[in-house]
Write a protein that holds these residues in place. Structure first.
Motif, PDB file in Angstrom:
ATOM      1  N   ALA A 116       6.846  16.565  24.248  1.00  0.00           N
ATOM      2  CA  ALA A 116       6.732  15.208  23.787  1.00  0.00           C
ATOM      3  C   ALA A 116       5.656  14.696  24.421  1.00  0.00           C
ATOM      4  CB  ALA A 116       8.211  14.298  24.195  1.00  0.00           C
ATOM      5  N   PHE A 132       2.380  15.187  22.862  1.00  0.00           N
ATOM      6  CA  PHE A 132       2.063  14.836  21.790  1.00  0.00           C
ATOM      7  C   PHE A 132       1.800  13.455  22.163  1.00  0.00           C
ATOM      8  CE2 PHE A 132       4.823  18.367  19.532  1.00  0.00           C
ATOM      9  CZ  PHE A 132       3.405  18.719  18.981  1.00  0.00           C
ATOM     10  N   LEU A 133       2.432  12.707  23.027  1.00  0.00           N
ATOM     11  CA  LEU A 133       2.104  11.241  23.245  1.00  0.00           C
ATOM     12  C   LEU A 133       1.057  11.040  23.813  1.00  0.00           C
ATOM     13  CD1 LEU A 133       5.913  10.279  24.476  1.00  0.00           C
ATOM     14  CD2 LEU A 133       4.732   9.452  22.481  1.00  0.00           C
ATOM     15  N   ALA A 168      -1.667  11.589  20.733  1.00  0.00           N
ATOM     16  CA  ALA A 168      -1.319  10.791  19.483  1.00  0.00           C
ATOM     17  C   ALA A 168      -0.702   9.646  19.787  1.00  0.00           C
ATOM     18  CB  ALA A 168      -0.937  11.750  18.449  1.00  0.00           C
ATOM     19  N   ARG A 169      -1.201   8.412  19.366  1.00  0.00           N
ATOM     20  CA  ARG A 169      -0.775   7.336  19.464  1.00  0.00           C
ATOM     21  C   ARG A 169       0.526   7.082  18.551  1.00  0.00           C
ATOM     22  NH1 ARG A 169      -4.016   2.062  19.075  1.00  0.00           N
ATOM     23  NH2 ARG A 169      -4.956   2.900  20.895  1.00  0.00           N
ATOM     24  N   PRO A 170       1.799   6.807  18.825  1.00  0.00           N
ATOM     25  CA  PRO A 170       2.836   6.734  17.822  1.00  0.00           C
ATOM     26  C   PRO A 170       2.673   5.708  16.817  1.00  0.00           C
ATOM     27  CG  PRO A 170       3.648   6.923  20.023  1.00  0.00           C
ATOM     28  CD  PRO A 170       1.987   6.799  20.158  1.00  0.00           C
ATOM     29  N   GLY A 183       1.197  11.958  13.987  1.00  0.00           N
ATOM     30  CA  GLY A 183       1.833  10.680  14.502  1.00  0.00           C
ATOM     31  C   GLY A 183       3.439  10.938  14.328  1.00  0.00           C
ATOM     32  N   SER A 234       5.057  12.521  17.490  1.00  0.00           N
ATOM     33  CA  SER A 234       4.720  11.727  18.503  1.00  0.00           C
ATOM     34  C   SER A 234       5.996  10.728  18.363  1.00  0.00           C
ATOM     35  CB  SER A 234       3.622  11.070  18.784  1.00  0.00           C
ATOM     36  OG  SER A 234       3.439  10.009  17.527  1.00  0.00           O
ATOM     37  N   PRO A 240      10.078  13.002  20.937  1.00  0.00           N
ATOM     38  CA  PRO A 240      10.779  12.218  21.997  1.00  0.00           C
ATOM     39  C   PRO A 240      12.309  11.965  21.780  1.00  0.00           C
ATOM     40  CG  PRO A 240       8.466  11.340  21.830  1.00  0.00           C
ATOM     41  CD  PRO A 240       8.727  12.196  20.698  1.00  0.00           C
ATOM     42  N   THR A 285      -3.007   6.784  11.224  1.00  0.00           N
ATOM     43  CA  THR A 285      -2.612   7.483  12.744  1.00  0.00           C
ATOM     44  C   THR A 285      -3.467   8.895  12.523  1.00  0.00           C
ATOM     45  OG1 THR A 285      -0.907   8.549  11.688  1.00  0.00           O
ATOM     46  CG2 THR A 285      -0.382   6.398  13.168  1.00  0.00           C
ATOM     47  N   ASP A 305       8.989  21.440  14.607  1.00  0.00           N
ATOM     48  CA  ASP A 305       8.417  21.058  15.717  1.00  0.00           C
ATOM     49  C   ASP A 305       9.287  21.397  17.099  1.00  0.00           C
ATOM     50  OD1 ASP A 305      10.306  19.312  15.576  1.00  0.00           O
ATOM     51  OD2 ASP A 305       9.219  17.378  15.023  1.00  0.00           O
TER      52      ASP A 305
END
Length: 308
Positions: free
Chosen positions: A50, A53-54, A57-59, A174, A177, A181, A292, A307
């Motif tokens: 998580a 990915f964060l 990439a912007r959620p 996107g 992200s 989480p 995104t 994922d």
């Protein structure tokens, strides 16, 4: 210069590399499980995944609508539970057997969605293969391990259905992200108490390694492969994943299958490949533009990517 010219590896090679990465992560997770338990391993792997990915990439929070929230939460929870159950299974039964049982989830979903009664033959054939893999007539079957793998199969089936809905709304990385989480938080409920007192620098480094192998690297490789091959061809190729589970279980974990078990995995692989015939889906247009990720990175909704 085009993407095709920049990447000399053929698309099938990228897909195979993704499968190897997934199964390597699972095989290497066995040692981590002995340190922090299956739930602890799931929590560490998902949490580090998580964070990665964060970072890349912007959620797409502005694009999330109220009706998207239950699906996003459901997908994250399903991913977390599926990961815990899969790791709990490989703690007790061979990796190849676990992958084959888990594979029953997407096979059943594909058969039911085909609206063709003949398609139901493929999960039944795969079930026969699983029976050959577990060899219950020897009386040494680990019932709890099989149960964990079966729950993981149900989780993978739910994951596919929910990912398809998300794939109709968002493109690219996107959504991951957002959902990974949630999966990490889900795994944390059991994972933190299980891992407490057993964390060390070595454990964290090992967890980072398996997180890179799954989910980060496979997502990138599968995304690159999907740019250059049809989703049906990709899905057929990915039916080899149970075979790679057996292969990596043999090489890394020294889990030697019998001849009967080899026949069983062959049946599972054949059923997976056959189930992809006529399985194409024309995804509906996105409800609204999502920015995104660029269009070439979009993941076809008829081929969701795991994922976890």
């Amino acid at each position: 210069m085009t993407t095709r010219n920049r990447i000399p590896v053929p698309p099938w090679g990228l897909a195979v590399a993704a499968m190897i990465s997934v199964q390597l992560s699972s095989a290497f997770s066995v040692n981590l499980i002995s340190e922090v338990g299956p739930a602890g391993t799931a929590w560490l792997r998902l949490s580090l995944g998580a964070i990665i990915f964060l970072a890349i990439a912007r959620p797409p929070l502005r694009s999330v609508r109220r009706h998207d929230v239950p699906t996003l939460l459901g997908l994250g929870i399903a991913t977390g539970l599926m990961t815990i159950m899969f790791l709990a299974a490989i703690e007790r039964i061979p990796l190849g057997t676990t992958v084959a049982i888990e594979f029953l989830g997407p096979l059943t979903v594909a058969a039911v969605r085909s609206h063709n009664r003949r398609a139901l033959a493929w999960p039944v054939l795969a079930l026969v293969g699983v029976i050959l893999l577990t060899e219950p007539w020897h009386g040494q079957i680990d019932v709890l391990g099989v149960l964990f793998a079966t729950i993981a199969a149900a989780g993978w089936g739910a994951y596919i259905l929910l990912t398809q809905r998300i794939g109709d709304r968002f493109t690219g990385i996107g959504a991951l992200s957002l959902t990974v989480p949630v999966a990490a938080v889900t795994a944390a409920i059991v994972g933190i108490p299980q891992a407490a007192g057993h964390l060390s620098l070595g454990v964290l480094v090992a967890a980072l390694g398996v997180a890179l192998l799954m989910p980060v690297l496979p997502f990138i490789l599968e995304l690159m492969a999907l740019r250059r091959m049809t989703s049906t061809a990709f899905g057929t190729l990915m039916s080899l994943e149970p075979a790679f589970g057996v292969l990596l279980g043999l090489i890394v974990l020294h889990q030697q299958p019998s001849i009967v078990q080899f026949i069983g995995i062959a049946l599972v692989v054949f059923a997976g490949a056959a189930s992809q015939r006529g399985g194409a889906r024309n995804p509906p247009p996105l409800a609204e533009p999502i920015t995104t990720a660029p269009a070439p990175d979009a993941v076809p909704a008829d081929r969701p990517i795991r994922d976890a």
